[in-house]
Motif scaffolding. Structure first.
Motif, PDB file in Angstrom:
ATOM      1  N   TRP A 147     -41.525 -64.493 -25.634  1.00 34.34           N
ATOM      2  CA  TRP A 147     -42.250 -64.313 -24.369  1.00 34.34           C
ATOM      3  C   TRP A 147     -43.377 -63.339 -24.683  1.00 34.34           C
ATOM      4  O   TRP A 147     -43.188 -62.141 -24.634  1.00 34.34           O
ATOM      5  CB  TRP A 147     -41.301 -63.748 -23.318  1.00 34.34           C
ATOM      6  N   GLY A 148     -44.522 -63.888 -25.077  1.00 31.92           N
ATOM      7  CA  GLY A 148     -45.598 -63.036 -25.567  1.00 31.92           C
ATOM      8  C   GLY A 148     -45.157 -62.404 -26.873  1.00 31.92           C
ATOM      9  O   GLY A 148     -44.693 -63.078 -27.777  1.00 31.92           O
ATOM     10  N   LYS A 149     -45.224 -61.088 -26.943  1.00 34.32           N
ATOM     11  CA  LYS A 149     -44.815 -60.373 -28.151  1.00 34.32           C
ATOM     12  C   LYS A 149     -43.356 -59.936 -28.088  1.00 34.32           C
ATOM     13  O   LYS A 149     -42.862 -59.266 -28.980  1.00 34.32           O
ATOM     14  CB  LYS A 149     -45.721 -59.161 -28.369  1.00 34.32           C
TER      15      LYS A 149
END
Length: 168
Positions: free
Chosen positions: A120-122
Motif C-alpha cells: 500500500w504505497g511504501k
C-alpha cells in the motif's frame, strides 16, 4: 441472497478486460483509417504526467490478475512485459483473461474473509480479501481501464459508453 466473491469479481474483470480488447481493435482500425502510426495511440496520454495508453492497459491487467490471485490465495503469475504494439497488449489481456477465467471459485470465495497483507504505497497493509477488493483491486482496475477508454476517445477513436460497459 448473498453474492459470492467469485461471482462479484470474476465476471466484472472479464467483462472489462474483453471491452479493453475490443476498444484496442477499434483503436487500430481508427489509426489505419486515419492514416497515422498506431504508436501515436500507444504513447497517448491525457496529461503529460499521466501514464500512456500502453501503461494504462498494463495497469488494468496487473490489478485484474493480482486481484484474483490474491483473493484465490495463489501466486501472482507474471505477465508479458512487452508493451510495444497492440498485439503485445492483446497478448497481455489474453493471458490475464485466461487466468481470471480459470480461477478456482471456492478459493476466490474463501478469499473474501482471508487476511491479506499487500503493498500500500511504501507500506504493507493487512485487510480482508473483501476490503482489498473494495479499496484497492477494483478501484485501481477500473481507474486504469477507464483512463484507457478516455485516452482513446480523446484521440478520436469512435467509442461509445457501451464499448466500455458492454451491451446488456
Amino acid at each position: 441472497m448473498s453474492v459470492s466473491m467469485h461471482d462479484l469479481a470474476v465476471p466484472l474483470f472479464e467483462r472489462i478486460l474483453e471491452s479493453l480488447k475490443s476498444m484496442l481493435d477499434k483503436a487500430v482500425a481508427h489509426a489505419r483509417a486515419s492514416g497515422y502510426d498506431e504508436v501515436v495511440l500507444l504513447e497517448a496520454r491525457l496529461y503529460p504526467d499521466m501514464w500512456s495508453l500502453r501503461q494504462q492497459v498494463a495497469g488494468a491487467t496487473s490489478f485484474g490478475i493480482r486481484g484474483i490471485a490474491r483473493l484465490a490465495g495463489v501466486e501472482v503469475p507474471a505477465l508479458p512485459e512487452a508493451l510495444d504494439t497492440f498485439a503485445d497488449l492483446h497478448a497481455r489481456l489474453d493471458q490475464t483473461l485466461a487466468f481470471v477465467r480459470g480461477a478456482d471459485k471456492a478459493a476466490v470465495d474463501a478469499g473474501a474473509t482471508r487476511e491479506l497483507t499487500v503493498p500500500w504505497g511504501k507500506e504493507q497493509k493487512t485487510m480482508t480479501g473483501l476490503v482489498y477488493f473494495q479499496r484497492l483491486a477494483l478501484p485501481n482496475f477500473m481507474f486504469h481501464a477507464t483512463t484507457a477508454y478516455d485516452i482513446l476517445r480523446h484521440n478520436g477513436v469512435p467509442l461509445v459508453k457501451e464499448d466500455f460497459t458492454g451491451a446488456l
